[in-house]
Motif scaffolding. Structure first.
Motif, PDB file in Angstrom:
ATOM      1  N   MET A 154     -49.069  37.145 -26.711  1.00 34.86           N
ATOM      2  CA  MET A 154     -48.013  37.060 -27.707  1.00 34.86           C
ATOM      3  C   MET A 154     -46.725  37.622 -27.124  1.00 34.86           C
ATOM      4  O   MET A 154     -46.702  38.705 -26.570  1.00 34.86           O
ATOM      5  N   THR A 155     -45.659  36.905 -27.294  1.00 34.71           N
ATOM      6  CA  THR A 155     -44.363  37.341 -26.798  1.00 34.71           C
ATOM      7  C   THR A 155     -43.525  37.836 -27.959  1.00 34.71           C
ATOM      8  O   THR A 155     -43.485  37.228 -29.007  1.00 34.71           O
ATOM      9  N   SER A 156     -42.837  38.929 -27.745  1.00 35.42           N
ATOM     10  CA  SER A 156     -41.955  39.464 -28.770  1.00 35.42           C
ATOM     11  C   SER A 156     -40.644  39.863 -28.129  1.00 35.42           C
ATOM     12  O   SER A 156     -40.613  40.728 -27.287  1.00 35.42           O
TER      13      SER A 156
ATOM     14  N   GLN B 210     -45.727  46.085 -25.200  1.00 37.19           N
ATOM     15  CA  GLN B 210     -44.902  46.393 -24.036  1.00 37.19           C
ATOM     16  C   GLN B 210     -43.438  46.570 -24.417  1.00 37.19           C
ATOM     17  O   GLN B 210     -42.778  47.497 -23.954  1.00 37.19           O
TER      18      GLN B 210
ATOM     19  N   GLU C 210     -41.672  37.763 -19.986  1.00 35.79           N
ATOM     20  CA  GLU C 210     -42.236  37.863 -21.330  1.00 35.79           C
ATOM     21  C   GLU C 210     -43.016  39.168 -21.464  1.00 35.79           C
ATOM     22  O   GLU C 210     -43.834  39.507 -20.616  1.00 35.79           O
TER      23      GLU C 210
ATOM     24  N   GLY D 227     -51.900  48.708 -24.788  1.00 35.45           N
ATOM     25  CA  GLY D 227     -51.694  48.212 -26.146  1.00 35.45           C
ATOM     26  C   GLY D 227     -52.157  49.160 -27.238  1.00 35.45           C
ATOM     27  O   GLY D 227     -52.448  48.722 -28.350  1.00 35.45           O
TER      28      GLY D 227
ATOM     29  N   THR E 133     -45.314  41.617 -24.227  1.00 34.91           N
ATOM     30  CA  THR E 133     -46.033  41.651 -25.497  1.00 34.91           C
ATOM     31  C   THR E 133     -45.278  42.561 -26.457  1.00 34.91           C
ATOM     32  O   THR E 133     -44.383  43.317 -26.042  1.00 34.91           O
ATOM     33  N   GLU E 134     -45.639  42.515 -27.710  1.00 31.84           N
ATOM     34  CA  GLU E 134     -45.024  43.411 -28.696  1.00 31.84           C
ATOM     35  C   GLU E 134     -45.224  44.865 -28.285  1.00 31.84           C
ATOM     36  O   GLU E 134     -44.307  45.683 -28.378  1.00 31.84           O
TER      37      GLU E 134
END
Length: 190
Positions: free
Chosen positions: A1-3, A88, A83, A146, A85-86
């Motif tokens: 998932m990219t945020s 990161q 990209e 995470g 993650t949320e």
């Protein structure tokens, strides 16, 4: 998932590390600070809160605005369009909010070059003053594994003494999830 935008979870994570003071106070190194660790250097003049309390909502509005307009673009630039993650993004924003040094952080460069173990170790190169070590470890755990630690409850300090020091005995836990959601909805991030 990219945020590539702020989320409720990210705002809560950083807020929990910072705590909340609704009146300007002198931090551990003598810098006037307000809200969730905001200083003049952050981009919002905190002198207006010396001897004057703000509301929780106002502190969250300024906090979200600064993260979105000043800190998020710098974090994204440091990772050169990679990209994240949320988790990161949240960890990197927390680190940058606290240090202002995402562009100089050795761990970021190591991560970008695929040296994960080295980056993991270098995260703790940013552990001064000593009381910041637990936060740095939590940010590292969030970035690499995470593991979130924020739950929507922050410590708010009710009183600042006339000399600018916090009355530590005035601490109480408050839930700020509803206010965070309202601010994100207003900003178009929800």
């Amino acid at each position: 998932m990219t945020s590539a935008h702020l989320t409720e979870r990210i705002l809560l994570e950083i807020a929990e590390h910072e705590g909340l003071v609704l009146e300007a106070y002198l931090d551990s190194v003598g810098v006037w600070t307000w809200g969730f660790g905001v200083t003049d250097k952050s981009g919002h003049l905190v002198g207006r809160y010396r001897g004057r309390r703000s509301t929780v909502l106002r502190a969250i509005e300024v906090y979200e605005w600064l993260l979105r307009t000043r800190y998020l673009p710098q974090v994204l630039a440091a990772f050169r369009g990679r990209e994240l993650t949320e988790a990161q993004l949240g960890a990197a924003l927390s680190f940058h909010w606290n240090t202002g040094a995402i562009g100089q952080a050795d761990w970021v460069q190591s991560f970008l070059f695929g040296r994960r173990a080295r980056a993991w170790s270098e995260f703790l190169n940013w552990s001064r003053p000593r009381e910041i070590i637990a936060r740095r470890k939590a940010e590292r755990d969030l970035f690499f594994d995470g593991r979130w630690s924020g739950d929507g409850v922050v410590v708010m300090y009710e009183r600042v003494r006339p000399n600018g020091t916090i009355d530590w005995k005035s601490a109480r836990a408050i839930d700020i999830r509803d206010e965070i959601r309202a601010v994100l909805a207003k900003a178009g991030e929800a």
